[in-house]
Design a protein around this motif. Structure first.
Motif, PDB file in Angstrom:
ATOM      1  N   LEU A 116       0.855  -1.189   0.000  1.00 32.55           N
ATOM      2  CA  LEU A 116       0.000   0.000   0.000  1.00 32.55           C
ATOM      3  C   LEU A 116       0.887   1.234   0.000  1.00 32.55           C
ATOM      4  O   LEU A 116       1.882   1.294   0.737  1.00 32.55           O
ATOM      5  N   PRO A 117       0.570   2.249  -0.799  1.00 32.69           N
ATOM      6  CA  PRO A 117      -0.519   2.229  -1.785  1.00 32.69           C
ATOM      7  C   PRO A 117      -0.180   1.296  -2.952  1.00 32.69           C
ATOM      8  O   PRO A 117       0.992   0.949  -3.140  1.00 32.69           O
ATOM      9  N   LEU A 118      -1.186   0.911  -3.701  1.00 33.22           N
ATOM     10  CA  LEU A 118      -0.983  -0.027  -4.802  1.00 33.22           C
ATOM     11  C   LEU A 118      -0.047   0.566  -5.847  1.00 33.22           C
ATOM     12  O   LEU A 118      -0.205   1.719  -6.255  1.00 33.22           O
ATOM     13  N   THR A 119       0.926  -0.222  -6.266  1.00 27.13           N
ATOM     14  CA  THR A 119       1.782   0.218  -7.359  1.00 27.13           C
ATOM     15  C   THR A 119       1.031   0.030  -8.678  1.00 27.13           C
ATOM     16  O   THR A 119       0.031  -0.698  -8.750  1.00 27.13           O
ATOM     17  N   GLU A 120       1.526   0.680  -9.712  1.00 25.28           N
ATOM     18  CA  GLU A 120       0.865   0.579 -11.015  1.00 25.28           C
ATOM     19  C   GLU A 120       0.867  -0.860 -11.524  1.00 25.28           C
ATOM     20  O   GLU A 120      -0.140  -1.349 -12.047  1.00 25.28           O
TER      21      GLU A 120
END
Length: 401
Positions: A116-120
């Protein structure tokens, strides 16, 4: 950790604080006491060592918070999670191309299942897994072990689920979400999936087997368009006459029951103005005990009794309207849940029933109000016209008899 048990959380903390020198050797920064405990455990427990596959390169290394040590890191037991070099290594497994592993760590960018946060890349991977899940539901069957989807349209057609990390970048996450939305709903769920299967077959028919899934990844928007258009075409020919006829029959019964709440007291309502005239013409102005006084008392008591009975009838009918209203609300809720796509076609009918119930409630309220006013007027007229102590006269008559 409990006893000699290694958990994925223990390993994840180590992986996140490693700098890999090569595929097996890494420099580990000991940033917490948890890492110290894990390293000591793998040094003293054969079970923990085999599950974690981690070993110190220097047996004499000082395991203290803030220090660094060189460790050999292999693949952990599969039940704990996956440790892979990069995204292509993760996607080399057929199972990882069909669904996201419950626990994994990618050394190249330190991505893991709880990042978190989500990577691309993680977002695009999860979107691809979402697409695979939707396609699996539309396929004749999905082979998890060999990572392929099997369709049938006159002949067996296979869609091997093969893609690389670089091809993940071609997925449009927003379009995958739109495709999932187009397939939502319990009504005609099988037909929707059938429409998706037809769209898949049309798109891959001219592609080589090896490139079919990649082509679908690049053309999710076309899948969405074909599914939406196909369902609109299906819905336009869908006959809801049976549902409508049954609903109209039920609503007709509701209308009859609503009107009955008024017709049941209609006879009493007709007496209301007659009773008012009778009260106005029959009350006298007695000055002594006698028949005129007794007549006034009888008229007042009769008028009040009539008003009380009519009010009681209105309250009873009000409760009946409440019961009907609850039934209508329950039927509306059921229709909205089971036939959400066509619920707007019947909203007007339900609103009309609610309007009838509201109108009858207003009428009941006005009737009760008129009864109260009429009874009050009768009592007031009796008090103004009667100048004799009626109670004394009635007691006197009783003692005389």
């Amino acid at each position: 950790m409990a006893n000699d048990t290694i958990t994925w959380a223990d390993l994840l903390e180590i992986y996140q604080n490693c700098v890999w020198v090569d595929d097996h050797i890494a420099n580990l920064s000991i940033v917490s006491g948890g890492i110290v405990d894990t390293l000591k455990l793998v040094e003293t427990s054969d079970r923990a060592y085999h599950e974690a596959d981690i070993a110190l390169q220097d047996d004499q290394a000082q395991l203290t918070v803030g220090s660094g040590v060189e460790v050999r890191i292999g693949s952990p037991h599969r039940s704990l999670g996956l440790l892979v070099k990069d995204w292509d290594a993760l996607l080399a497994s057929s199972f990882s191309r069909m669904r996201e592993p419950s626990a994994f760590f990618i050394r190249s960018d330190k991505t893991h299942n709880a990042t978190l946060p989500l990577t691309e890349m993680l977002l695009q991977y999860r979107s691809t897994m979402k697409l695979v899940k939707l396609l699996s539901e539309s396929a004749l069957f999905a082979d998890q072990q060999q990572a392929k989807l099997v369709y049938f349209a006159g002949a067996r057609i296979e869609v091997p689920v093969k893609f690389t990390a670089n091809e993940l970048r071609s997925i449009d996450s927003a379009q995958v979400d739109l495709l999932a939305k187009a397939l939502e709903g319990e009504v005609h769920s099988e037909q929707r999936l059938g429409i998706l299967a037809d769209a898949v077959l049309e798109l891959v028919s001219g592609q080589s087997a090896a490139g079919r899934f990649q082509y679908l990844m690049q053309n999710v928007d076309e899948l969405v368009r074909r599914v939406n258009n196909g369902y609109r075409l299906f819905a336009s020919s869908f006959s809801y006459s049976k549902i409508r006829s049954e609903l109209e029959k039920t609503q007709s019964e509701y209308v009859s029951r609503i009107h009955k709440t008024f017709s049941d007291i209609q006879g009493q309502l007709l007496v209301l103005p007659v009773a008012s005239v009778v009260v106005a013409t029959q009350l006298k102005a007695p000055t002594v005990c006698g028949p005129e006084l007794l007549a006034n008392v009888a008229v007042v008591c009769g008028a009040c009794l009539f008003a009380a009975l009519l009010i009681a009838s209105c309250i009873n009918q009000w409760m009946t309207l409440n019961a009907i209203s609850r039934e209508i609300k329950g039927q509306r809720t059921r229709l909205n849940a089971e036939f959400s796509e066509i619920k707007d076609l019947f909203t007007g009918s339900f609103d009309a029933l609610d309007g009838r119930i509201l109108w009858h409630r207003w009428v009941m309220s006005i009737i009760v109000g008129l009864c109260v006013v009429g009874a009050g007027f009768t009592v007031r007229s009796y008090v103004v016209l009667t100048n004799v102590d009626a109670w004394s006269c009635l007691v006197g008559y009783g003692s005389t008899s």
